[in-house]
Scaffold this motif. Structure first.
Motif, PDB file in Angstrom:
ATOM      1  N   ALA A  52      -5.997   5.138  -0.033  1.00 41.09           N
ATOM      2  CA  ALA A  52      -5.529   5.863   1.513  1.00 41.09           C
ATOM      3  C   ALA A  52      -6.298   5.536   2.726  1.00 41.09           C
ATOM      4  O   ALA A  52      -5.784   5.046   3.756  1.00 41.09           O
ATOM      5  CB  ALA A  52      -5.486   7.256   1.698  1.00 41.09           C
TER       6      ALA A  52
ATOM      7  N   LEU B  88      -3.685  12.577   4.904  1.00 36.44           N
ATOM      8  CA  LEU B  88      -3.390  11.982   3.413  1.00 36.44           C
ATOM      9  C   LEU B  88      -4.557  12.167   2.515  1.00 36.44           C
ATOM     10  O   LEU B  88      -4.894  12.763   1.511  1.00 36.44           O
ATOM     11  CB  LEU B  88      -2.826  10.880   2.884  1.00 36.44           C
ATOM     12  CG  LEU B  88      -2.098  10.498   1.201  1.00 36.44           C
ATOM     13  CD1 LEU B  88      -1.687  12.282   0.309  1.00 36.44           C
ATOM     14  CD2 LEU B  88      -1.373   9.695   1.413  1.00 36.44           C
TER      15      LEU B  88
ATOM     16  N   GLN C 187      -3.167   8.459   7.054  1.00 36.21           N
ATOM     17  CA  GLN C 187      -3.532   8.536   6.118  1.00 36.21           C
ATOM     18  C   GLN C 187      -4.959   9.245   6.078  1.00 36.21           C
ATOM     19  O   GLN C 187      -4.890   9.244   4.750  1.00 36.21           O
ATOM     20  CB  GLN C 187      -3.628   6.532   5.473  1.00 36.21           C
ATOM     21  CG  GLN C 187      -2.554   5.998   6.119  1.00 36.21           C
ATOM     22  CD  GLN C 187      -1.710   6.147   4.870  1.00 36.21           C
ATOM     23  OE1 GLN C 187      -2.034   6.855   3.927  1.00 36.21           O
ATOM     24  NE2 GLN C 187      -0.389   6.766   5.204  1.00 36.21           N
ATOM     25  N   TYR C 188      -5.199   9.201   6.682  1.00 30.96           N
ATOM     26  CA  TYR C 188      -7.106  10.230   6.723  1.00 30.96           C
ATOM     27  C   TYR C 188      -6.651  11.031   6.496  1.00 30.96           C
ATOM     28  O   TYR C 188      -7.515  12.156   5.818  1.00 30.96           O
ATOM     29  CB  TYR C 188      -7.205   9.982   8.086  1.00 30.96           C
ATOM     30  CG  TYR C 188      -7.635   8.221   8.730  1.00 30.96           C
ATOM     31  CD1 TYR C 188      -8.346   7.304   7.208  1.00 30.96           C
ATOM     32  CD2 TYR C 188      -8.259   8.372   9.456  1.00 30.96           C
ATOM     33  CE1 TYR C 188      -8.333   6.156   7.769  1.00 30.96           C
ATOM     34  CE2 TYR C 188      -8.941   6.464   9.769  1.00 30.96           C
ATOM     35  CZ  TYR C 188      -8.769   5.668   9.131  1.00 30.96           C
ATOM     36  OH  TYR C 188      -9.345   4.088   9.398  1.00 30.96           O
TER      37      TYR C 188
ATOM     38  N   TYR D 241      -4.395   0.006   9.214  1.00 28.09           N
ATOM     39  CA  TYR D 241      -3.943   0.396  10.393  1.00 28.09           C
ATOM     40  C   TYR D 241      -4.526   0.292  11.909  1.00 28.09           C
ATOM     41  O   TYR D 241      -3.983  -0.193  12.968  1.00 28.09           O
ATOM     42  CB  TYR D 241      -3.201   1.476  10.389  1.00 28.09           C
ATOM     43  CG  TYR D 241      -2.187   1.771   9.387  1.00 28.09           C
ATOM     44  CD1 TYR D 241      -0.953   1.230   9.887  1.00 28.09           C
ATOM     45  CD2 TYR D 241      -1.459   2.155   8.457  1.00 28.09           C
ATOM     46  CE1 TYR D 241       0.244   1.076   9.319  1.00 28.09           C
ATOM     47  CE2 TYR D 241      -0.490   2.779   7.246  1.00 28.09           C
ATOM     48  CZ  TYR D 241       0.943   2.180   8.198  1.00 28.09           C
ATOM     49  OH  TYR D 241       2.162   2.467   7.487  1.00 28.09           O
TER      50      TYR D 241
ATOM     51  N   PRO E  45      -0.975   8.872  -4.789  1.00 29.20           N
ATOM     52  CA  PRO E  45      -1.632   8.642  -3.595  1.00 29.20           C
ATOM     53  C   PRO E  45      -3.251   8.578  -3.863  1.00 29.20           C
ATOM     54  O   PRO E  45      -3.961  10.104  -3.500  1.00 29.20           O
ATOM     55  CB  PRO E  45      -0.671  10.243  -2.555  1.00 29.20           C
ATOM     56  CG  PRO E  45      -0.756  11.157  -4.076  1.00 29.20           C
ATOM     57  CD  PRO E  45      -0.412  10.245  -5.847  1.00 29.20           C
TER      58      PRO E  45
ATOM     59  N   TYR F 246       0.400  -0.941  -0.042  1.00 24.55           N
ATOM     60  CA  TYR F 246       0.198   0.140   0.189  1.00 24.55           C
ATOM     61  C   TYR F 246       1.110   1.071   0.290  1.00 24.55           C
ATOM     62  O   TYR F 246       1.062   2.209  -0.674  1.00 24.55           O
ATOM     63  CB  TYR F 246      -0.925  -0.321   1.146  1.00 24.55           C
ATOM     64  CG  TYR F 246      -1.991  -0.448   0.916  1.00 24.55           C
ATOM     65  CD1 TYR F 246      -3.086  -0.136   0.099  1.00 24.55           C
ATOM     66  CD2 TYR F 246      -2.742  -1.152   1.666  1.00 24.55           C
ATOM     67  CE1 TYR F 246      -4.520  -0.843  -0.351  1.00 24.55           C
ATOM     68  CE2 TYR F 246      -4.137  -2.279   1.239  1.00 24.55           C
ATOM     69  CZ  TYR F 246      -4.791  -1.800   0.785  1.00 24.55           C
ATOM     70  OH  TYR F 246      -5.982  -2.585   0.197  1.00 24.55           O
ATOM     71  N   ARG F 247       1.821   1.206   0.983  1.00 22.51           N
ATOM     72  CA  ARG F 247       2.685   2.434   1.307  1.00 22.51           C
ATOM     73  C   ARG F 247       3.475   3.105  -0.514  1.00 22.51           C
ATOM     74  O   ARG F 247       3.359   3.713  -0.998  1.00 22.51           O
ATOM     75  CB  ARG F 247       3.895   2.324   2.042  1.00 22.51           C
ATOM     76  CG  ARG F 247       3.363   2.476   3.628  1.00 22.51           C
ATOM     77  CD  ARG F 247       4.116   2.652   4.449  1.00 22.51           C
ATOM     78  NE  ARG F 247       5.228   1.862   4.724  1.00 22.51           N
ATOM     79  CZ  ARG F 247       5.085   0.254   5.459  1.00 22.51           C
ATOM     80  NH1 ARG F 247       3.455   0.270   6.434  1.00 22.51           N
ATOM     81  NH2 ARG F 247       5.132  -0.602   5.856  1.00 22.51           N
TER      82      ARG F 247
ATOM     83  N   LEU G   1       0.692   4.290  -2.867  1.00 28.12           N
ATOM     84  CA  LEU G   1       0.934   5.492  -2.555  1.00 28.12           C
ATOM     85  C   LEU G   1       1.667   6.476  -2.322  1.00 28.12           C
ATOM     86  O   LEU G   1       1.003   7.802  -2.527  1.00 28.12           O
ATOM     87  CB  LEU G   1       0.170   5.732  -1.057  1.00 28.12           C
ATOM     88  CG  LEU G   1      -1.632   5.322  -1.214  1.00 28.12           C
ATOM     89  CD1 LEU G   1      -1.679   4.808   0.419  1.00 28.12           C
ATOM     90  CD2 LEU G   1      -2.631   6.272  -1.596  1.00 28.12           C
TER      91      LEU G   1
ATOM     92  N   LEU H 139      -6.037   1.471   3.982  1.00 27.65           N
ATOM     93  CA  LEU H 139      -4.699   1.340   4.318  1.00 27.65           C
ATOM     94  C   LEU H 139      -5.423   2.068   5.489  1.00 27.65           C
ATOM     95  O   LEU H 139      -4.285   1.568   6.743  1.00 27.65           O
ATOM     96  CB  LEU H 139      -2.801   2.162   3.723  1.00 27.65           C
ATOM     97  CG  LEU H 139      -2.087   2.308   4.570  1.00 27.65           C
ATOM     98  CD1 LEU H 139      -1.501   0.566   4.499  1.00 27.65           C
ATOM     99  CD2 LEU H 139      -1.143   3.044   3.852  1.00 27.65           C
ATOM    100  N   GLY H 140      -5.695   3.001   6.311  1.00 26.40           N
ATOM    101  CA  GLY H 140      -5.810   3.878   7.398  1.00 26.40           C
ATOM    102  C   GLY H 140      -6.331   3.166   7.867  1.00 26.40           C
ATOM    103  O   GLY H 140      -6.147   2.386   9.684  1.00 26.40           O
TER     104      GLY H 140
END
Length: 467
Positions: A302, A324, A321-322, A309, A297, A289-290, A293, A305-306
């Protein structure tokens, strides 16, 4: 001089004249004399990256990013010397649309709009290709009403162009016009039965819940694709379809093969993150994911991925991520891109549910697609307005009303709303169905679905019948 000698001299003269005429008709290429009978025997030089990119976008196919960058540079240089070339402006606009679509860089879209409108002003107002690219730009900006307007204008000007039907399929899908989608797809397949047509058919079949037909169509498209970038796009689509069925390992293979074919296929890299998370390989998922992004992005990645996490109880990583996501949505809005759907989904679960409702209600009024119906219903549920929420959830999941897609997430939302309303039989059926479709549909919400189903327990004879 006898007659024989005279005839020999005449023949020699004719031969000399033929040689002179042949040499006069010869061409000089690179300092080498090429005689007429040698023309066409040398292979033509292979087209450069700009020519390949231009050919791809002209044919309605995915184009490689390096070629698009070169094409944009070449057209800009040409237009500095020839600013009244309407066709060059159209090509430049199309290249910016495709580059922005592939990189999720909204800065390309205002440039595309300026170039395409300049092309119209300079004389290609009736050019169907320019109209199609204005429609494609509107799709990329999630402005489906405008996409329908431009797409229908292009189809009227050139009824035999399959690319106009392709963009209309996307426009009608975003507007929730399922009959329009069917008409446009039928016409598209009549005009373009090859891999590009199959890929679009696969997307429509997926939305109708015809999962096996969709998988067969996208498999055919990937097998018949020409350029690696085209094949990579179809493999990425195949990976998404596999993952929606809960087929994690096959999905991962599709995504990896797509990246091998085109290293710039970042959607496949995000797909790897999704598949790896479903397989429980969270460290690899986070890395995938990183990496995606870092190059593209996209707000929806994002959000994914958030939530990954958050499922791992890594709150700080989720907040990054949120943040972003919010930043990218603001940037997209400044470039005319509508990201209200993804922002509404985020706000409903992780932010201000009232703000989510305002955004999604406005989005529904403007372009009432299936994804908007699901998100709006969920926002209403988060505010406790479950009777209203259920109507939208049914719309998103009922094939007779256009929501035929077999989405575990949509069906989970419907089951959760039904549970809140005390409709336990229907809730039990839909929560179980969501987990049958894809037990790994979300690292955050799939466990909640399991817990909700467990809390309902076994059916009781007093339960109302499932609806």
């Amino acid at each position: 001089m006898d007659g024989m000698e005279i005839r020999l001299r005449r023949r020699r003269g004719r031969a000399r004249r033929l040689v002179i005429a042949s040499v006069a008709g010869a061409a000089v290429l690179g300092g080498v004399l090429v005689l007429p009978w040698e023309r066409g025997t040398a292979p033509r030089p292979a087209p450069g990256p700009a020519a390949r990119a231009g050919g791809a976008i002209g044919a309605g196919l995915p184009a490689a990013l390096p070629g698009l960058a070169v094409l944009i540079g070449e057209r800009e240089a040409h237009l500095r010397a020839h600013p009244l070339d309407a066709r060059a402006w159209a090509v430049l606009g199309a290249a910016h649309v495709e580059h922005g679509r592939r990189t999720a860089d909204p800065a390309h879209f205002p440039k595309a709009a300026k170039a395409l409108r300049t092309s119209l002003r300079l004389g290609s107002r009736q050019d169907p290709a320019t109209l199609e690219w204005l429609a494609a730009l509107a799709v990329a900006r999630r402005d489906f009403p405008a996409a329908r307007t431009w797409g229908e204008a292009a189809a009227r000007r050139a009824p035999k162009r399959w690319t106009a039907q392709a963009v209309l399929v996307e426009a009608y899908t975003g507007l929730g016009d399922h009959k329009g989608v069917g008409r446009a797809l039928d016409r598209l397949l009549e005009l373009r039965p090859g891999p590009a047509g199959s890929a679009r058919a696969a997307a429509v079949y997926r939305d109708r819940g015809w999962r096996e037909d969709a998988a067969a169509r996208i498999s055919d498209a990937a097998a018949a694709a020409g350029a690696p970038v085209e094949r990579a796009a179809y493999l990425e689509q195949a990976g998404r379809l596999a993952l929606e069925r809960g087929d994690r390992e096959p999905a991962l293979r599709f995504f990896r093969e797509a990246l091998r074919a085109d290293p710039d296929q970042r959607a496949a890299q995000a797909g790897q993150g999704r598949a790896l998370a479903a397989l429980g390989r969270t460290s690899e998922a986070l890395a995938a994911y990183r990496a995606a992004l870092a190059r593209q992005p996209r707000p929806e990645w994002a959000l994914e991925l958030g939530e990954l996490y958050e499922s791992l109880r890594l709150g700080q990583g989720a907040r990054v991520q949120y943040d972003l996501l919010r930043e990218r949505v603001r940037g997209a809005a400044a470039a005319g891109v509508d990201e209200e759907l993804v922002l509404g989904r985020f706000e409903a679960d992780h932010g201000d549910a009232r703000a989510a409702l305002r955004r999604l209600d406005a989005e529904w009024r403007r372009q009432p697609g299936t994804a908007v119906a699901d998100a709006l219903g969920w926002a209403l549920h988060r505010l406790g307005r479950d009777e209203e929420a259920l109507g939208y959830a049914v719309r998103a999941t009922d094939g007779d009303r256009g929501g035929g897609v077999r989405s575990a997430s949509y069906i989970y939302h419907r089951g959760a709303i039904e549970r809140a309303l005390g409709r336990y039989g229907a809730a039990r059926r839909h929560l179980a169905e969501a987990l049958r479709i894809d037990p790994y549909f979300s690292p955050l919400h799939a466990p909640r679905c399991e817990r909700a189903l467990a809390a309902l327990g076994e059916p009781s004879v007093e339960d109302p019948p499932a609806r």
